[in-house]
Motif scaffolding. Structure first.
Motif, PDB file in Angstrom:
ATOM      1  N   GLY A  16       0.823  -1.195   0.000  1.00 11.92           N
ATOM      2  CA  GLY A  16       0.000   0.000   0.000  1.00 11.92           C
ATOM      3  C   GLY A  16       0.856   1.242   0.000  1.00 11.92           C
ATOM      4  N   GLY A  17       0.330   2.334  -0.565  1.00 11.31           N
ATOM      5  CA  GLY A  17       1.065   3.585  -0.601  1.00 11.31           C
ATOM      6  C   GLY A  17       0.215   4.713  -1.146  1.00 11.31           C
ATOM      7  N   ARG A  18       0.856   5.823  -1.447  1.00 12.93           N
ATOM      8  CA  ARG A  18       0.157   6.999  -1.954  1.00 12.93           C
ATOM      9  C   ARG A  18      -0.424   6.723  -3.330  1.00 12.93           C
ATOM     10  N   GLY A  19      -1.642   7.201  -3.574  1.00 12.72           N
ATOM     11  CA  GLY A  19      -2.310   6.970  -4.847  1.00 12.72           C
ATOM     12  C   GLY A  19      -1.938   7.980  -5.917  1.00 12.72           C
ATOM     13  N   GLY A  20      -2.581   7.860  -7.055  1.00 14.83           N
ATOM     14  CA  GLY A  20      -2.272   8.715  -8.190  1.00 14.83           C
ATOM     15  C   GLY A  20      -2.900  10.086  -8.124  1.00 14.83           C
ATOM     16  N   ALA A  21      -3.723  10.342  -7.115  1.00 16.22           N
ATOM     17  CA  ALA A  21      -4.361  11.645  -6.938  1.00 16.22           C
ATOM     18  C   ALA A  21      -4.378  11.959  -5.447  1.00 16.22           C
ATOM     19  N   PRO A  22      -4.510  13.246  -5.080  1.00 18.37           N
ATOM     20  CA  PRO A  22      -4.540  13.599  -3.660  1.00 18.37           C
ATOM     21  C   PRO A  22      -5.614  12.834  -2.902  1.00 18.37           C
ATOM     22  N   LYS A  23      -5.264  12.402  -1.690  1.00 23.33           N
ATOM     23  CA  LYS A  23      -6.154  11.704  -0.762  1.00 23.33           C
ATOM     24  C   LYS A  23      -6.546  10.307  -1.251  1.00 23.33           C
TER      25      LYS A  23
END
Length: 511
Positions: free
Chosen positions: A420-427
């Motif tokens: 898991g990690g940061r997605g392609g758009a904010p939030k």
């Protein structure tokens, strides 16, 4: 060797009955039955548990003399039995026991009895049979009993290897050859995760049958007690490529119990590639298990990764007559952890196979926030839907496999990794789930596969599949848009021609 005639000769045949010993235990006076030689049968512990349940609960005396009170972990682990304090060390039966001293957090006494030829003999505490390390024992204590015992199995080459430790409340641990201890099991859990507070049943006494080389099993009978319930347990340990422990219990509730956990297990998860909350660490992961696997009564295979959460998370998986569940360590590569001390890749998986009809209930999973490596913050158990009624006994049985991998596995693709990690758009959050199966090595079959993926609440904003036929794997990469929610349940299966071809991946994202 104990003989039946010893009982007749001892004190003119006035040996203390085990029912009397059970009453003494209930009254908090375990020394009343000291050194007694008593008849033992298959109903002995059952009768003692039933007798205890008819009396009010009395907590055992857990006080320790000054030198042993408040020991540090380092001071405690330096205490161990001398060679002459080991049980059956020179016997050909194939098992050796080490009585474990009281101290540190292990203050509650456990009475140990040895059974041979239908007779039981209480093991007498003797400070002279222990090495105390740096603890000043100028005035050796007496009548302490023990905190538990360690069981070792003698291999064909004569070497000894640990197979189990019973110590602390109703906790015990086992492992397969070549493994380090990890997952911990319990005889019973009460009100785990309940706002009313948890109750910890404990084993007041154990009766261990002298093993034979031909039988190659170790049988341990245990008397469980707590404010709410008593119980008679029989554990049969089978060493091998996996250590199998057959567990049978009869419970006698003193009160109505609405939150009871069978086959309870706990493990450590500090951080993984799926959830690295606050982890500033050189290691790739620090976790004894990767997740909870379940085989439902309807035959569905479910994989639920576990994580160290910022807030307590309780998940309930409702089922009827489950076929199996357990904590699995699916990552066996050292490089996944890079921990030369803990070797998380060597921790056992624990798989439970219920025996008989367990009826309606649920597998419950507790994920507890933790920043302490020794703390086992992930807990799972089977919760009986109807609970237990005061005055009505209940019987349960199940088989435990302490293993590298369970004896049964999903027939289709299994999850070998979750990230898991940061997605392609904010939030948004991005997730990566890797599946593995032989049929994924066929490019034609892999091209037919689709991902059945849902999120409730929230939505899946983007998803892609990446086949890797040369590795017999397929990766699903997707983004979760929580839409302002603080928790989202996700469900993912691989499908071909409208039918599932993988186990079901479940996960709860929390903010």
């Amino acid at each position: 060797m104990l003989k039946r005639r010893d009982v007749l000769q001892w004190a003119g045949g006035a040996a203390v009955s085990l029912l009397g010993a059970g009453s003494a235990l209930a009254e908090g006076s375990p020394q009343d039955a000291k050194n007694a030689i008593q008849p033992f049968s298959s109903t002995t512990v059952l009768d003692a548990a039933r007798a205890l349940a008819s009396k009010s609960f009395s907590a055992p005396d857990a006080d320790l003399p000054g030198p042993l009170s408040g020991l540090s972990y380092e001071a405690y682990v330096a205490i161990h039995a001398k060679p002459e304090g080991m049980i059956w060390a020179n016997d050909p039966g194939g098992f050796v026991l080490e009585p474990l001293h009281r101290g540190f957090v292990f203050t509650t006494p456990m009475q140990i009895n040895l059974v041979e030829d239908g007779l039981s003999r209480r093991l007498t505490y003797d400070a002279g049979q222990f090495v105390f390390g740096g603890v000043n024992m100028s005035a050796p204590p007496v009548n302490l009993d023990f905190s538990g015992f360690r069981a070792m199995h003698r291999g064909d080459d004569g070497s000894l290897s640990e197979i189990a430790i019973f110590q602390g409340a109703s906790f015990f641990r086992s492992l397969a050859p070549g493994q380090n201890f990890g997952v911990t099991a319990r005889g019973l859990s009460l009100r785990a995760g309940d706002p009313r507070g948890e109750e910890f049943p404990f084993f007041r006494a154990v009766w261990i049958e002298k093993p034979t080389r031909a039988g190659n099993v170790l049988v341990v009978h245990a008397l469980l007690d707590s404010e709410s319930v008593t119980g008679a347990y029989r554990f049969t340990l089978h060493p091998g490529d996996a250590t199998i422990i057959d567990t049978e219990c009869t419970l006698f509730p003193r009160v109505d119990i609405d939150n009871i956990g069978l086959a309870t297990m706990s493990a450590t998860s500090l951080f993984t590639p799926l959830e690295r909350r606050g982890a500033d660490d050189v290691r790739g992961a620090a976790a004894e298990v990767a997740g909870l696997q379940m085989l439902t009564g309807a035959g569905e295979w479910v994989w639920r990764p576990v994580a160290n959460r910022s807030k307590l998370q309780i998940s309930e998986f409702v089922d009827q007559n489950p076929k199996g569940f357990g904590f699995l360590q699916r990552t066996r590569a050292f490089n996944a952890f890079n921990d030369d001390v803990q070797h998380w890749e060597r921790r056992p998986s624990l798989w439970i196979e219920p025996i008989g009809d367990w009826g309606l209930g649920s597998v419950e999973l507790l994920e507890i926030p933790s920043d302490a490596e020794p703390a086992q913050n992930i807990i799972a158990f089977w919760r009986v839907k109807k609970g237990l009624a005061k005055g009505q006994s209940a019987e349960f049985a199940y088989r435990q496999f302490w293993c590298w991998s369970p004896p049964t596995s999903p027939p289709n693709a299994v999850v070998i990794g979750s990230r898991g990690g940061r997605g392609g758009a904010p939030k948004q959050r991005r997730f990566q789930v890797d599946f593995e199966a032989d049929f994924l090595g066929d490019p034609a079959k892999a091209s037919e596969i689709k991902a059945n993926l849902t999120a409730t609440p929230g939505r899946i904003s983007w998803v892609r599949l990446f086949p890797a036929p040369e590795q017999k794997r397929l990766r699903v990469l997707f983004d979760l848009d929580p839409n302002g929610e603080t928790a989202c349940e996700m469900r993912l299966t691989l499908e071909a021609q409208g039918a599932p071809v993988s186990e079901t991946w479940l996960y709860r994202w929390t903010s």
